[in-house]
Scaffold this motif. Structure first.
Motif, mmCIF file in Angstrom:
data_model
loop_
_atom_site.group_PDB
_atom_site.id
_atom_site.type_symbol
_atom_site.label_atom_id
_atom_site.label_comp_id
_atom_site.label_asym_id
_atom_site.label_seq_id
_atom_site.Cartn_x
_atom_site.Cartn_y
_atom_site.Cartn_z
ATOM 1 N N ASN A 23 74.623 -41.267 -19.738
ATOM 2 C CA ASN A 23 74.249 -40.197 -20.651
ATOM 3 C C ASN A 23 74.327 -40.503 -22.133
ATOM 4 O O ASN A 23 74.883 -41.319 -22.856
ATOM 5 N N ALA A 24 73.254 -39.857 -22.123
ATOM 6 C CA ALA A 24 73.694 -40.022 -24.036
ATOM 7 C C ALA A 24 71.749 -38.829 -24.507
ATOM 8 O O ALA A 24 72.095 -37.668 -24.352
ATOM 9 N N TRP A 25 72.747 -38.326 -26.139
ATOM 10 C CA TRP A 25 71.964 -37.275 -27.053
ATOM 11 C C TRP A 25 70.935 -37.188 -27.565
ATOM 12 O O TRP A 25 71.106 -39.059 -28.252
ATOM 13 N N LYS A 26 70.271 -36.370 -26.892
ATOM 14 C CA LYS A 26 69.252 -36.896 -28.196
ATOM 15 C C LYS A 26 69.073 -35.885 -28.693
ATOM 16 O O LYS A 26 68.465 -34.558 -28.574
ATOM 17 N N CYS A 27 68.075 -36.231 -30.230
ATOM 18 C CA CYS A 27 68.185 -35.597 -31.432
ATOM 19 C C CYS A 27 66.504 -34.557 -30.672
ATOM 20 O O CYS A 27 65.682 -35.688 -30.300
ATOM 21 N N SER A 28 66.090 -33.567 -30.342
ATOM 22 C CA SER A 28 64.681 -32.478 -30.206
ATOM 23 C C SER A 28 64.565 -32.569 -31.581
ATOM 24 O O SER A 28 62.904 -32.248 -31.867
ATOM 25 N N CYS A 29 64.550 -33.401 -33.092
ATOM 26 C CA CYS A 29 63.871 -32.885 -34.092
ATOM 27 C C CYS A 29 63.223 -34.378 -34.989
ATOM 28 O O CYS A 29 62.182 -34.272 -34.916
ATOM 29 N N CYS A 30 64.574 -35.015 -34.679
ATOM 30 C CA CYS A 30 63.540 -36.396 -34.888
ATOM 31 C C CYS A 30 63.821 -37.737 -34.021
ATOM 32 O O CYS A 30 63.341 -38.267 -34.469
ATOM 33 N N GLY A 31 64.391 -37.381 -32.776
ATOM 34 C CA GLY A 31 64.191 -37.803 -31.584
ATOM 35 C C GLY A 31 65.840 -38.911 -31.372
ATOM 36 O O GLY A 31 66.008 -40.158 -31.114
ATOM 37 N N GLU A 32 66.145 -38.664 -32.405
ATOM 38 C CA GLU A 32 67.444 -39.581 -32.566
ATOM 39 C C GLU A 32 68.309 -40.269 -31.055
ATOM 40 O O GLU A 32 68.720 -38.480 -30.408
ATOM 41 N N LEU A 33 69.288 -41.333 -30.877
ATOM 42 C CA LEU A 33 69.527 -41.263 -29.564
ATOM 43 C C LEU A 33 71.097 -41.654 -29.331
ATOM 44 O O LEU A 33 70.787 -43.007 -30.335
ATOM 45 N N VAL A 34 71.693 -41.003 -29.323
ATOM 46 C CA VAL A 34 73.200 -41.496 -28.643
ATOM 47 C C VAL A 34 74.007 -41.509 -27.529
ATOM 48 O O VAL A 34 73.465 -40.296 -27.731
ATOM 49 N N ASP A 35 74.452 -42.710 -27.954
ATOM 50 C CA ASP A 35 75.132 -42.855 -26.068
ATOM 51 C C ASP A 35 76.269 -43.125 -26.977
ATOM 52 O O ASP A 35 77.286 -43.547 -28.080
ATOM 53 N N SER A 36 78.018 -42.975 -25.845
ATOM 54 C CA SER A 36 79.471 -43.391 -26.292
ATOM 55 C C SER A 36 79.249 -45.094 -26.770
ATOM 56 O O SER A 36 80.061 -44.762 -27.818
ATOM 57 N N THR A 37 78.461 -45.490 -26.200
ATOM 58 C CA THR A 37 78.633 -47.352 -26.505
ATOM 59 C C THR A 37 77.718 -47.129 -28.030
ATOM 60 O O THR A 37 78.633 -47.773 -28.849
ATOM 61 N N ILE A 38 76.665 -46.312 -28.900
ATOM 62 C CA ILE A 38 76.079 -46.158 -30.054
ATOM 63 C C ILE A 38 77.651 -46.020 -30.816
ATOM 64 O O ILE A 38 77.567 -46.568 -32.163
ATOM 65 N N LEU A 39 77.787 -44.964 -30.174
ATOM 66 C CA LEU A 39 78.705 -44.041 -31.198
ATOM 67 C C LEU A 39 80.204 -45.548 -31.103
ATOM 68 O O LEU A 39 80.741 -45.461 -33.119
ATOM 69 N N GLN A 40 80.878 -46.011 -30.207
ATOM 70 C CA GLN A 40 81.696 -47.042 -30.762
ATOM 71 C C GLN A 40 81.347 -47.757 -31.222
ATOM 72 O O GLN A 40 82.095 -48.342 -31.896
#
Ligand SMILES: [Zn+2]
Length: 51
Positions: A23-40
């Motif tokens: 599961n990851a977070w995706k920005c509805s504006c710019c399309g930025e993708l963030v998941d837990s691994t990326i955050l770490q």
């Protein structure tokens, strides 16, 4: 969850890697993708790398 890039609204989405799903977070504006691994990774290398 706010987008770290544009402070826009992010929504959870399920993605599929080669060997797993996550599961990851995706920005509805710019399309930025963030998941837990990326955050770490960003936390770990934030002192030397600002993306
Ligand atoms: Zn954004």
């Amino acid at each position: 969850m706010k987008c770290p890039r544009c402070q826009g609204r992010m929504f959870a989405e399920k993605f599929y890697d080669f060997v797993r799903s996550f599961n990851a977070w995706k920005c509805s504006c710019c399309g930025e993708l963030v998941d837990s691994t990326i955050l770490q990774n960003r936390v770990r290398s934030s002192s030397t790398f600002l993306g």
